[in-house]
Design an enzyme around this catalytic site. Sequence first.
Site, PDB file in Angstrom:
ATOM      1  N   GLY A  43      79.196  63.379  51.364  1.00 17.69           N
ATOM      2  CA  GLY A  43      77.827  63.886  50.878  1.00 17.69           C
ATOM      3  C   GLY A  43      77.792  65.368  50.718  1.00 17.69           C
ATOM      4  O   GLY A  43      78.884  65.931  50.533  1.00 17.69           O
ATOM      5  N   HIS A  49      83.106  65.703  43.705  1.00 19.62           N
ATOM      6  CA  HIS A  49      82.794  64.175  43.924  1.00 19.62           C
ATOM      7  C   HIS A  49      82.614  63.245  42.733  1.00 19.62           C
ATOM      8  O   HIS A  49      82.990  62.166  42.600  1.00 19.62           O
ATOM      9  CB  HIS A  49      81.716  64.229  44.784  1.00 19.62           C
ATOM     10  N   GLN A 160      92.853  65.685  45.235  1.00 22.37           N
ATOM     11  CA  GLN A 160      94.035  66.549  45.422  1.00 22.37           C
ATOM     12  C   GLN A 160      93.691  67.869  46.317  1.00 22.37           C
ATOM     13  O   GLN A 160      94.272  68.601  46.910  1.00 22.37           O
ATOM     14  CB  GLN A 160      94.773  66.745  44.293  1.00 22.37           C
ATOM     15  N   LYS A 161      92.365  67.975  46.395  1.00 19.80           N
ATOM     16  CA  LYS A 161      91.894  69.018  47.032  1.00 19.80           C
ATOM     17  C   LYS A 161      92.062  68.967  48.451  1.00 19.80           C
ATOM     18  O   LYS A 161      92.647  70.056  49.159  1.00 19.80           O
ATOM     19  CB  LYS A 161      90.261  69.294  46.853  1.00 19.80           C
ATOM     20  N   ASP A 162      91.990  67.932  48.942  1.00 16.87           N
ATOM     21  CA  ASP A 162      92.466  67.759  50.432  1.00 16.87           C
ATOM     22  C   ASP A 162      93.911  67.021  50.368  1.00 16.87           C
ATOM     23  O   ASP A 162      94.059  65.934  50.606  1.00 16.87           O
ATOM     24  CB  ASP A 162      91.399  66.741  51.087  1.00 16.87           C
ATOM     25  N   GLN A 165      95.262  65.391  53.499  1.00 19.16           N
ATOM     26  CA  GLN A 165      94.566  64.286  53.618  1.00 19.16           C
ATOM     27  C   GLN A 165      94.787  63.173  52.830  1.00 19.16           C
ATOM     28  O   GLN A 165      94.892  61.705  53.206  1.00 19.16           O
ATOM     29  CB  GLN A 165      92.972  64.257  53.588  1.00 19.16           C
ATOM     30  N   VAL A 188      88.793  69.829  41.197  1.00 13.66           N
ATOM     31  CA  VAL A 188      87.743  70.678  40.153  1.00 13.66           C
ATOM     32  C   VAL A 188      87.340  71.917  40.578  1.00 13.66           C
ATOM     33  O   VAL A 188      87.142  72.116  41.623  1.00 13.66           O
ATOM     34  CB  VAL A 188      86.555  69.631  40.081  1.00 13.66           C
ATOM     35  N   ARG A 199      81.567  73.068  51.464  1.00 16.15           N
ATOM     36  CA  ARG A 199      81.314  74.178  52.269  1.00 16.15           C
ATOM     37  C   ARG A 199      81.051  75.439  51.519  1.00 16.15           C
ATOM     38  O   ARG A 199      80.741  76.590  52.368  1.00 16.15           O
ATOM     39  CB  ARG A 199      82.418  74.344  53.322  1.00 16.15           C
TER      40      ARG A 199
HETATM   41  P1  AMP Z   1      84.320  65.553  51.369  1.00 15.02           P
HETATM   42  O1  AMP Z   1      83.119  65.035  50.980  1.00 15.02           O
HETATM   43  O2  AMP Z   1      84.449  66.980  51.349  1.00 15.02           O
HETATM   44  O3  AMP Z   1      85.021  64.580  52.558  1.00 15.02           O
HETATM   45  O4  AMP Z   1      85.124  65.036  50.114  1.00 15.02           O
HETATM   46  C1  AMP Z   1      85.108  63.492  49.626  1.00 15.02           C
HETATM   47  C2  AMP Z   1      86.147  63.470  48.561  1.00 15.02           C
HETATM   48  O5  AMP Z   1      85.928  64.489  47.443  1.00 15.02           O
HETATM   49  C3  AMP Z   1      87.564  63.725  49.155  1.00 15.02           C
HETATM   50  O6  AMP Z   1      88.541  62.845  48.512  1.00 15.02           O
HETATM   51  C4  AMP Z   1      87.609  65.155  48.572  1.00 15.02           C
HETATM   52  O7  AMP Z   1      89.252  65.302  48.408  1.00 15.02           O
HETATM   53  C5  AMP Z   1      87.223  65.002  47.113  1.00 15.02           C
HETATM   54  N1  AMP Z   1      87.094  66.338  46.604  1.00 15.02           N
HETATM   55  C6  AMP Z   1      86.313  67.478  47.452  1.00 15.02           C
HETATM   56  N2  AMP Z   1      86.258  68.488  46.538  1.00 15.02           N
HETATM   57  C7  AMP Z   1      86.871  68.388  45.517  1.00 15.02           C
HETATM   58  C8  AMP Z   1      87.251  68.997  44.429  1.00 15.02           C
HETATM   59  N3  AMP Z   1      86.799  70.373  44.190  1.00 15.02           N
HETATM   60  N4  AMP Z   1      88.055  68.386  43.284  1.00 15.02           N
HETATM   61  C9  AMP Z   1      88.216  67.034  43.589  1.00 15.02           C
HETATM   62  N5  AMP Z   1      88.089  66.473  44.542  1.00 15.02           N
HETATM   63  C10 AMP Z   1      87.391  67.115  45.486  1.00 15.02           C
END
Ligand code: AMP
Length: 295
Positions: A43, A49, A160-162, A165, A188, A199
């Site tokens: 979220g 996202h 790919q940001k994570d 993971q 992105v 964050r």
């Molecule tokens: P999170 O809500 O932070 O757990 O992220 C959910 C998904 O969104 C994960 O697969 C992240 O890698 C992806 N995500 C988070 N930030 C970005 C970003 N800046 N660009 C692309 N994907 C992202």
Amino acid sequence: MAPPPASSSTGPLAIVRTPADLRARVAAWRKEGLRVGLVPTMGALHEGHLTLVKRARELADRVVASVFVNPTQFGPNEDFSRYPRDEAGDARLLAGAGCDLLYAPGVEAIYPPGFTTTVDVGPVAVPLEGHFRPGHFQGVATVVTKLLLQALPDVACFGQKDYQQLAVIRRLAADLDIPVRIEGVPTVREADGLALSSRNRYLSAEERQQAVAISRVLNQLRDTLGDGSRPVAPAITQATETLTAAGFTRIDYVAVVDAGTLAPLERVDRPARALVAAFLGRTRLIDNLALGPGA
Ligand code: AMP
């Protein structure tokens, strides 16, 4: 041609909160012969996202996004309780991006009384984030396994940001024979290069300016090391000094690793990834970049 979305982009998004209700929705789509995409998130959604949702829409006929702030992937001193939560805002953004269903379970729907099983993927989860966030990837792997088995999507999109993971999730899907395509989506970024992150909203105005140093050092590492002619170690020392000078208060790691195994490299003589995790005040930021052959 792909069928039109289940709901109009301006209408309210359907929400389910239990595995049984999720399964019923997905089963109905499957009966119609539709392909299903899943986008797991915590979220506080942003354009990163939504890019995952758009990619899932390209690869599937129906898209489910999950919003679940997973307690088991946060350490005792991490930001679980203050992690930003805004379900109504998230639902609006998801509807606009072409999402068909929001899965927003409560903690007890995911971890009912008596729950004890965990998923541990082994070596790829050990270094980097695994070292600095003990237990984190066990929490991630367990919840993602559950989400994949609850939704049984054809494709699931992750950023790919994570990067580590994503590697952990590819491993568990392959090892546990979960019949899903794991799609890694490029990061992105803001115009100045900062990777979008939920964050980032913790950052003060000054920290927001300082944060751009992470993507700068990643670009420098790629430019310095990408052709394989120079050793990695001095470039990492330089990058660490640059982050300290920029105001980062604690640097967990600056690393250059094999893109597949995440083993450290002395020279970039194969596809590689540069990764950074560092704190500005209480806020921990991570980012990474491809370098070397093929990047
Ligand atoms: P999170 O809500 O932070 O757990 O992220 C959910 C998904 O969104 C994960 O697969 C992240 O890698 C992806 N995500 C988070 N930030 C970005 C970003 N800046 N660009 C692309 N994907 C992202």
